[in-house]
Design a protein around this motif. Structure first.
Motif, mmCIF file in Angstrom:
data_model
loop_
_atom_site.group_PDB
_atom_site.id
_atom_site.type_symbol
_atom_site.label_atom_id
_atom_site.label_comp_id
_atom_site.label_asym_id
_atom_site.label_seq_id
_atom_site.Cartn_x
_atom_site.Cartn_y
_atom_site.Cartn_z
ATOM 1 N N LYS A 1 1.010 -1.220 -0.139
ATOM 2 C CA LYS A 1 -0.053 -0.135 -0.162
ATOM 3 C C LYS A 1 0.748 1.189 -0.101
ATOM 4 O O LYS A 1 1.863 1.308 0.728
ATOM 5 C CB LYS A 1 -0.865 -0.045 1.067
ATOM 6 N N VAL A 2 0.809 2.099 -1.008
ATOM 7 C CA VAL A 2 1.536 3.449 -1.074
ATOM 8 C C VAL A 2 0.554 4.556 -0.895
ATOM 9 O O VAL A 2 -0.814 4.327 -1.365
ATOM 10 C CB VAL A 2 2.069 3.377 -2.543
ATOM 11 N N LYS A 3 0.968 5.759 -0.664
ATOM 12 C CA LYS A 3 0.028 6.733 -0.444
ATOM 13 C C LYS A 3 0.787 8.198 -0.756
ATOM 14 O O LYS A 3 2.044 8.167 -0.877
ATOM 15 C CB LYS A 3 -0.434 7.006 0.878
ATOM 16 N N ALA A 4 0.005 9.092 -0.867
ATOM 17 C CA ALA A 4 0.527 10.545 -1.071
ATOM 18 C C ALA A 4 -0.383 11.294 0.054
ATOM 19 O O ALA A 4 -1.496 11.497 -0.145
ATOM 20 C CB ALA A 4 0.481 11.139 -2.408
ATOM 21 N N ASP A 5 0.441 12.004 0.998
ATOM 22 C CA ASP A 5 -0.351 13.029 1.868
ATOM 23 C C ASP A 5 0.220 14.290 1.861
ATOM 24 O O ASP A 5 1.355 14.356 1.664
ATOM 25 C CB ASP A 5 -0.106 12.449 3.532
ATOM 26 N N PRO B 1 7.606 1.576 7.551
ATOM 27 C CA PRO B 1 7.677 2.943 7.869
ATOM 28 C C PRO B 1 7.638 3.225 9.437
ATOM 29 O O PRO B 1 7.283 2.390 10.222
ATOM 30 C CB PRO B 1 6.631 3.687 7.478
ATOM 31 N N THR B 2 8.266 4.376 9.752
ATOM 32 C CA THR B 2 8.516 4.603 11.214
ATOM 33 C C THR B 2 7.035 5.250 11.582
ATOM 34 O O THR B 2 6.704 6.420 10.740
ATOM 35 C CB THR B 2 9.530 5.768 11.441
ATOM 36 N N GLU B 3 5.994 4.953 12.358
ATOM 37 C CA GLU B 3 4.797 5.642 12.750
ATOM 38 C C GLU B 3 5.031 7.086 12.882
ATOM 39 O O GLU B 3 6.080 7.353 13.851
ATOM 40 C CB GLU B 3 4.209 4.903 13.758
ATOM 41 N N GLY B 4 4.344 7.812 12.128
ATOM 42 C CA GLY B 4 4.358 9.378 12.432
ATOM 43 C C GLY B 4 5.335 10.213 11.472
ATOM 44 O O GLY B 4 5.247 11.423 11.697
ATOM 45 N N THR B 5 6.193 9.316 10.730
ATOM 46 C CA THR B 5 7.006 9.994 10.056
ATOM 47 C C THR B 5 7.072 9.499 8.647
ATOM 48 O O THR B 5 6.743 8.539 8.049
ATOM 49 C CB THR B 5 8.393 9.577 10.369
ATOM 50 N N ALA B 6 7.107 10.695 7.616
ATOM 51 C CA ALA B 6 7.123 10.361 6.250
ATOM 52 C C ALA B 6 8.089 9.880 5.761
ATOM 53 O O ALA B 6 9.305 10.099 6.243
ATOM 54 C CB ALA B 6 6.734 11.730 5.563
ATOM 55 N N GLY B 7 7.800 8.665 4.840
ATOM 56 C CA GLY B 7 8.993 7.559 4.605
ATOM 57 C C GLY B 7 9.597 8.169 3.191
ATOM 58 O O GLY B 7 9.048 8.997 2.492
ATOM 59 N N ALA B 8 10.576 7.445 2.757
ATOM 60 C CA ALA B 8 11.326 7.643 1.662
ATOM 61 C C ALA B 8 10.471 7.133 0.307
ATOM 62 O O ALA B 8 9.867 6.009 0.692
ATOM 63 C CB ALA B 8 12.861 7.414 1.955
ATOM 64 N N ALA B 9 10.580 7.712 -0.647
ATOM 65 C CA ALA B 9 10.014 7.311 -1.865
ATOM 66 C C ALA B 9 10.462 5.842 -2.351
ATOM 67 O O ALA B 9 9.779 4.892 -2.677
ATOM 68 C CB ALA B 9 9.871 8.333 -2.990
ATOM 69 N N ASN B 10 11.972 5.649 -2.084
ATOM 70 C CA ASN B 10 12.301 4.461 -2.583
ATOM 71 C C ASN B 10 12.210 3.312 -1.678
ATOM 72 O O ASN B 10 12.985 2.283 -2.065
ATOM 73 C CB ASN B 10 13.867 4.783 -2.938
ATOM 74 N N ALA B 11 11.550 3.571 -0.516
ATOM 75 C CA ALA B 11 11.295 2.374 0.425
ATOM 76 C C ALA B 11 9.861 2.209 0.661
ATOM 77 O O ALA B 11 9.330 1.391 1.405
ATOM 78 C CB ALA B 11 11.950 2.839 1.830
ATOM 79 N N ALA B 12 8.891 2.819 -0.450
ATOM 80 C CA ALA B 12 7.654 2.642 -0.293
ATOM 81 C C ALA B 12 6.926 1.427 -0.791
ATOM 82 O O ALA B 12 6.130 0.666 -0.205
ATOM 83 C CB ALA B 12 6.893 3.676 -1.268
#
Length: 321
Positions: A85-89, A146-157
């Motif tokens: 699952k990927v997203k954009a916020d 991902p680390t909860e509450g932190t936006a993750g890197a695109a290359n790790a999505a």
């Protein structure tokens, strides 16, 4: 927040003066579409794993005798394709651009999500960037929790296709015979064409002739191939599409991808064997007014995979030593 107008404020002032300015004056980034995805067979699903089953069979032919002598059988093996699952916020304050040169994208409407800037940002920036981020990482990304509450890197999505190839080879789902030895990759274009032809000719003759195969590589390699075709076959008169085919196998084409930039690996497969599974594909972006702030978000599930490991061939430099 996302809307940073400090540069134009410094240059043009912190005020809006109605004039002839409009969207024509907003010089946009040249976003790239879903280039790598186009090489795959789109497969919608309601599941988070697509289950393919590989069927192998044993020979059944034998000389006649009156006795009944059973011989044959079939084996079924799993070929899973995992989706992530990927997203954009994002969020922004539309008010940040009201007292600036681009204030024509503001509005008197209290509902900030109805301001022109909100729709413009989603349609012209956020979604094109989201699609390009996916394409940039479609081959090389490696998923990381991902680390909860932190936006993750695109290359790790999610896992890019290179990781999919490595995992399937590691699991024994790609035959050893399908791993092609690269040797030294020629820098001379004409020799490079010969090298590509050698990769293709390592595919069993019957399959090489019957399948519509794509030879997938970086744009730099694809350009080298085109130059080599002109040099090797005196093919200046040919259309560009013909230059992207193999001279002796018109059912086989070469294609270059930005997602494979900097990569020296090559993989060969029919499009029908390359699967892009998607659950709830991105169609709409949700916009919500949060007082004077606008929240925007979208998400979907996606995963690259192989339907049958017997019908993909890849160079050995893709696989870790």
């Amino acid at each position: 927040m996302s809307l940073t107008a400090s540069g134009i404020v410094a240059e043009f002032g912190a005020y809006y003066k109605k004039g002839t300015q409009g969207e024509k004056d907003l010089m946009m980034n040249l976003y790239r579409g879903a280039e790598f995805d186009a090489a795959f067979t789109y497969t919608p699903t309601e599941d988070t794993v697509i289950h393919k089953v590989i069927v192998t069979s044993d020979p059944v032919l034998q000389a006649f005798q009156k006795s009944f002598t059973p011989k044959g059988g079939a084996t079924f093996a799993p070929m899973p394709i995992n989706l992530r699952k990927v997203k954009a916020d994002d969020d922004f304050f539309p008010d940040d651009i009201e007292a600036t040169y681009i204030g024509f994208l503001a509005s008197n409407n209290l509902e900030r999500k109805e301001w022109p800037i909100s729709r413009w940002y989603v349609e012209k920036v956020l979604m094109p960037q989201f699609i390009q981020d996916i394409d940039d990482n479609a081959y090389k990304a490696v998923f990381s929790e991902p680390t909860e509450g932190t936006a993750g890197a695109a290359n790790a999505a999610f896992n890019g296709f290179k990781k999919v190839l490595i995992d399937n080879e590691d699991a024994g789902r790609i035959p050893t015979a399908n791993i092609l030895t690269t040797g030294t990759i020629p820098t001379n274009p004409e020799d490079f064409v010969t090298w590509v032809e050698g990769l293709v000719e390592a595919i069993p003759d019957d399959l090489r002739k019957r399948l519509q195969l794509g030879v997938h590589m970086s744009h730099a390699f694809a350009t080298r191939y085109v130059k080599g075709m002109r040099a090797k076959y005196n093919a200046n008169y040919l259309q560009e599409t013909e230059l992207m085919k193999l001279a002796n196998y018109k059912n086989i084409s070469v294609a270059g991808f930005s997602a494979m930039s900097g990569e020296s690996g090559v993989f060969i497969a029919p499009k029908a064997n390359l699967i892009l599974g998607m659950k709830r594909p991105t169609q709409l972006v949700q916009m919500e007014s949060n007082k004077r702030k606008v929240d925007v978000y979208t998400d979907h599930w996606r995963g690259y995979g192989i339907a049958d490991g017997r019908f993909i061939w890849l160079t050995n430099n893709i696989i870790p030593a």
